[in-house]
Scaffold this motif. Structure first.
Motif, mmCIF file in Angstrom:
data_model
loop_
_atom_site.group_PDB
_atom_site.id
_atom_site.type_symbol
_atom_site.label_atom_id
_atom_site.label_comp_id
_atom_site.label_asym_id
_atom_site.label_seq_id
_atom_site.Cartn_x
_atom_site.Cartn_y
_atom_site.Cartn_z
ATOM 1 N N THR A 22 0.813 -1.219 0.000
ATOM 2 C CA THR A 22 0.000 0.000 0.000
ATOM 3 C C THR A 22 0.846 1.268 0.000
ATOM 4 O O THR A 22 0.318 2.360 -0.127
ATOM 5 C CB THR A 22 -0.939 0.029 1.207
ATOM 6 N N GLY A 23 2.155 1.106 0.143
ATOM 7 C CA GLY A 23 3.029 2.267 0.055
ATOM 8 C C GLY A 23 3.331 2.905 1.400
ATOM 9 O O GLY A 23 2.557 2.803 2.349
ATOM 10 N N THR A 24 4.470 3.561 1.456
ATOM 11 C CA THR A 24 4.891 4.341 2.621
ATOM 12 C C THR A 24 5.118 5.766 2.166
ATOM 13 O O THR A 24 5.937 6.007 1.276
ATOM 14 C CB THR A 24 6.186 3.786 3.234
ATOM 15 N N ARG A 25 4.373 6.693 2.769
ATOM 16 C CA ARG A 25 4.536 8.109 2.417
ATOM 17 C C ARG A 25 5.625 8.704 3.291
ATOM 18 O O ARG A 25 5.473 8.799 4.508
ATOM 19 C CB ARG A 25 3.222 8.871 2.601
ATOM 20 N N LEU A 26 6.722 9.081 2.668
ATOM 21 C CA LEU A 26 7.874 9.640 3.378
ATOM 22 C C LEU A 26 7.938 11.145 3.165
ATOM 23 O O LEU A 26 7.892 11.618 2.025
ATOM 24 C CB LEU A 26 9.172 8.993 2.875
ATOM 25 N N THR A 27 8.063 11.882 4.259
ATOM 26 C CA THR A 27 8.238 13.336 4.206
ATOM 27 C C THR A 27 9.504 13.686 4.962
ATOM 28 O O THR A 27 9.654 13.329 6.133
ATOM 29 C CB THR A 27 7.049 14.075 4.839
ATOM 30 N N ILE A 28 10.425 14.347 4.283
ATOM 31 C CA ILE A 28 11.670 14.785 4.907
ATOM 32 C C ILE A 28 11.606 16.302 5.083
ATOM 33 O O ILE A 28 11.450 17.035 4.102
ATOM 34 C CB ILE A 28 12.894 14.398 4.054
ATOM 35 N N ILE A 29 11.737 16.725 6.318
ATOM 36 C CA ILE A 29 11.632 18.154 6.656
ATOM 37 C C ILE A 29 13.020 18.773 6.680
ATOM 38 O O ILE A 29 13.939 18.222 7.292
ATOM 39 C CB ILE A 29 10.946 18.322 8.023
ATOM 40 N N PRO A 30 13.169 19.918 6.003
ATOM 41 C CA PRO A 30 14.513 20.544 5.977
ATOM 42 C C PRO A 30 14.951 20.992 7.366
ATOM 43 O O PRO A 30 14.126 21.319 8.222
ATOM 44 C CB PRO A 30 14.310 21.761 5.062
#
Lengths: 109, 119
Positions: A101-109
């Motif tokens: 189903t996927g993994t939503r990755l968010t990288i914050i600066p």
């Protein structure tokens, strides 16, 4: 129960952190694919593996056939790594892909 | 080398109509696979064509069909559209190497997709 399970579903991290995304499957497979999908829909194939470990730049993929488990690691994460990461397996005897189903990755600066 | 191209990129149709989507693989690739992606079901395999023959089919109703031409270009058709057919339709191509009668698992190269909205 899905044949392919991914964890976590969502992951938010700070830039520079080491990232791990997991994929477990329940049946025998001939290969496992890791895919990256950016907003807008385009999908890029990152890795295809059937054993061991592969590395490309800051990305590393491993698979343990006995444990039916694969991991995707990102070292020194960067905001441009923000995307959905999808695991897909090709079942033995039936080469069509079954997707997690996927993994939503968010990288914050 | 040019990548996989799909046309059209966006499409709006009404229920009951039919639609044809086109996919041009990377030059030299003989295998084309089609996938449907929806928020509810995620990515699902539709079918795969290799050398103008359907080699594999997913669990979709017969309203979904496809074909492949001698130049490896592929089309998929959906007849009698339903609201639930609204989705991103992706195609992917690969070399299509054979090991006897079996296919090698290969890296797939995805097109940008066709976003279909059924009203």
């Amino acid at each position: 129960k899905n044949e392919v399970e991914q964890s976590p579903q969502n992951l938010t991290a700070q830039e520079g952190e080491f990232i791990t995304i997991n994929c477990s499957y329940s049946v025998g497979i001939s290969a496992l694919h890791w895919l990256q999908q950016h907003p807008g829909g385009g999908i890029v194939s990152l890795f295809m593996l059937s054993s061991g470990k592969k590395k490309h730049g800051r990305l590393i993929a491993t698979i343990n056939i006995q444990e039916k488990h694969s991991s995707l690691h990102i070292t020194a994460s960067h905001p441009r790594d923000s995307a959905v990461y999808i695991c897909a397996v090709a079942l033995f005897g039936n080469e069509k892909l079954t997707f997690g189903t996927g993994t939503r990755l968010t990288i914050i600066p | 080398k040019a990548g996989v191209t799909q046309t059209p990129r966006y499409l709006i149709k009404t229920r009951g109509q039919q639609v044809t989507l086109s996919c041009s693989p990377i030059s030299g690739h003989r295998s084309v696979s089609w996938y449907q992606q929806t928020p509810g079901q995620g990515l699902q395999f539709l079918f795969e064509y290799f050398s103008e023959t359907q080699r594999n089919k997913g669990n979709f109703p017969g309203r979904f069909s496809g074909r492949q031409f001698s130049n490896s270009r592929s089309e998929m058709n959906v007849s009698t559209l339903e609201l639930g057919d609204s989705a991103l339709y992706l195609c992917a191509s690969s070399l299509g190497r054979l090991a006897g009668a079996r296919r090698y698992q290969e890296t797939q190269y995805f097109g940008p997709g066709t976003r279909l909205l059924v009203l």
